[in-house]
Design a protein around this motif. Structure first.
Motif, mmCIF file in Angstrom:
data_model
loop_
_atom_site.group_PDB
_atom_site.id
_atom_site.type_symbol
_atom_site.label_atom_id
_atom_site.label_comp_id
_atom_site.label_asym_id
_atom_site.label_seq_id
_atom_site.Cartn_x
_atom_site.Cartn_y
_atom_site.Cartn_z
ATOM 1 N N ALA A 59 0.829 -1.208 0.000
ATOM 2 C CA ALA A 59 0.000 0.000 0.000
ATOM 3 C C ALA A 59 0.864 1.258 0.000
ATOM 4 C CB ALA A 59 -0.927 -0.006 1.214
ATOM 5 N N LEU A 60 1.933 1.247 0.787
ATOM 6 C CA LEU A 60 2.823 2.416 0.846
ATOM 7 C C LEU A 60 3.490 2.667 -0.496
ATOM 8 C CD1 LEU A 60 4.398 4.629 2.320
ATOM 9 C CD2 LEU A 60 5.996 2.874 3.111
ATOM 10 N N LEU A 61 4.010 1.618 -1.128
ATOM 11 C CA LEU A 61 4.671 1.777 -2.423
ATOM 12 C C LEU A 61 3.691 2.230 -3.499
ATOM 13 C CD1 LEU A 61 7.061 -1.320 -2.418
ATOM 14 C CD2 LEU A 61 7.631 1.064 -1.952
ATOM 15 N N PRO A 172 5.621 5.740 10.786
ATOM 16 C CA PRO A 172 4.663 5.466 11.872
ATOM 17 C C PRO A 172 3.361 4.858 11.381
ATOM 18 C CG PRO A 172 5.668 7.627 12.153
ATOM 19 C CD PRO A 172 6.080 7.133 10.804
ATOM 20 N N VAL A 173 2.883 5.293 10.218
ATOM 21 C CA VAL A 173 1.663 4.709 9.653
ATOM 22 C C VAL A 173 1.888 3.231 9.369
ATOM 23 C CG1 VAL A 173 -0.040 4.874 7.810
ATOM 24 C CG2 VAL A 173 1.103 6.934 8.623
ATOM 25 N N LEU A 174 3.039 2.905 8.815
ATOM 26 C CA LEU A 174 3.375 1.513 8.511
ATOM 27 C C LEU A 174 3.431 0.678 9.794
ATOM 28 C CD1 LEU A 174 4.160 0.007 5.835
ATOM 29 C CD2 LEU A 174 6.526 0.241 6.561
ATOM 30 N N ILE A 175 4.032 1.224 10.837
ATOM 31 C CA ILE A 175 4.180 0.493 12.105
ATOM 32 C C ILE A 175 2.827 0.248 12.754
ATOM 33 C CG2 ILE A 175 5.114 0.638 14.440
ATOM 34 C CD1 ILE A 175 7.467 2.238 13.213
ATOM 35 N N PHE A 176 2.014 1.304 12.876
ATOM 36 C CA PHE A 176 0.716 1.155 13.529
ATOM 37 C C PHE A 176 -0.245 0.323 12.682
ATOM 38 C CE2 PHE A 176 1.736 5.485 15.531
ATOM 39 C CZ PHE A 176 2.369 4.875 16.604
ATOM 40 N N GLY A 177 -0.173 0.476 11.358
ATOM 41 C CA GLY A 177 -1.036 -0.318 10.494
ATOM 42 C C GLY A 177 -0.722 -1.796 10.575
ATOM 43 N N THR A 178 0.557 -2.126 10.584
ATOM 44 C CA THR A 178 0.954 -3.528 10.720
ATOM 45 C C THR A 178 0.577 -4.067 12.090
ATOM 46 O OG1 THR A 178 2.798 -3.141 9.198
ATOM 47 C CG2 THR A 178 2.901 -5.119 10.562
#
Length: 220
Positions: A59-61, A172-178
Motif C-alpha cells: 500500500a505504501l509503495l 509510523p503509519v506503517l508500524i501502527f497499520g501492521t
C-alpha cells in the motif's frame, strides 16, 4: 463548501478520465504483494505472520507511485495560480485535492485487499482487520504524500525526490497499520487502531497548512 466540493469533483472527473492510472495503481499494489511471497517461500505459517507487513508495504509503495500527480499538472498549466487567488483558501484547496486523491487511490487499494487475502492465505478476520486498518491509514499516507508533492512541485525531478521525503514520515503509519493487523499481545490491536486513527486525524488536519505554505513558496 460549494467551491470545496467543486474542486473534489473536478479532480475526480479528471482522474476517472485517466482510468489507466487507477488500474496501474491497483495492479502495482497486487503485484508487489504477490512478488514478496515468492521471495519468502512456501512456508504458510511464515507467510501468515508476514501478511500484515506485506499488505502495508504494498500500500505504501502504491501510494508513493501516485503522489506526484497531486499538484504537478495543476502547477504546470497555471491552475494552482488561479486557485491561489480564488475565494477558497489555499489550505482548503489542498484539503479538497487530498480528498479527491484519496478517493481515486485509497479506495481502490482497499477494494483490492480481498485479492491479496486470497494470495496470502488470510482468513475473514484478517481480511477485515486489513481493510479497516487501510481505511484508517491511507488518508495519512495521502496527507504525507501531499507534503512531498508540494515541496517538490517546482523541481524538474521532483518525482525522484518526493519519495525520499515521504518515506520517513510514513513509517509510523506503517508500524501502527501492521500492528493493528497482527497483534502480539491482547489489546494491542485496539491500541494500534487508536494510534493509527489519531495519526491520520492529525495528519489530515495539519498537513494542508504545511502543503499550502510549500505551494506558495513554489509559486513565487
Amino acid at each position: 463548501m460549494r467551491a470545496f466540493l467543486a474542486i473534489v469533483g473536478r479532480d475526480l472527473r479528471l482522474g476517472l478520465r485517466q482510468g489507466g492510472d487507477m488500474l496501474t495503481l491497483v495492479l502495482f499494489f497486487v503485484i508487489v504483494a504477490t512478488v514478496l511471497p515468492f521471495a519468502i517461500g512456501p512456508d504458510r505459517s511464515l507467510l501468515a505472520r508476514l501478511a500484515p507487513a506485506i499488505v502495508w508495504v504494498a500500500a505504501l509503495l502504491a501510494q508513493l507511485l501516485s503522489n506526484e500527480r497531486l499538484f504537478k499538472s495543476d502547477f504546470a498549466d497555471g491552475t494552482l495560480d488561479v486557485l491561489r487567488h480564488g475565494a477558497l483558501p489555499l489550505e482548503a484547496v489542498v484539503a479538497a485535492k487530498m480528498l479527491g486523491h484519496w478517493i481515486l487511490t485509497g479506495l481502490p487499494i482497499i477494494a483490492a485487499t480481498p485479492i491479496l487475502a486470497l494470495m496470502l492465505g488470510m482468513d475473514g478476520t484478517a481480511l477485515g482487520l486489513a481493510a479497516f486498518s487501510l481505511l484508517l491509514g491511507t488518508p495519512a499516507l495521502v496527507a504525507f504524500g501531499a507534503v512531498g508533492a508540494a515541496v517538490t512541485v517546482g523541481l524538474k525531478r521532483g518525482g525522484l525526490v518526493a519519495p525520499v521525503l515521504v518515506l520517513p514520515l510514513s513509517l509510523p503509519v506503517l508500524i501502527f497499520g501492521t500492528g493493528a493487523m497482527a497483534p502480539m499481545v491482547p489489546g494491542a490491536s485496539g491500541q494500534a487502531f487508536l494510534l493509527l486513527a489519531a495519526l491520520a486525524l492529525a495528519a489530515v488536519a495539519l498537513i494542508p497548512f504545511a502543503a499550502a505554505a510549500a505551494l506558495r513558496i513554489a509559486g513565487e
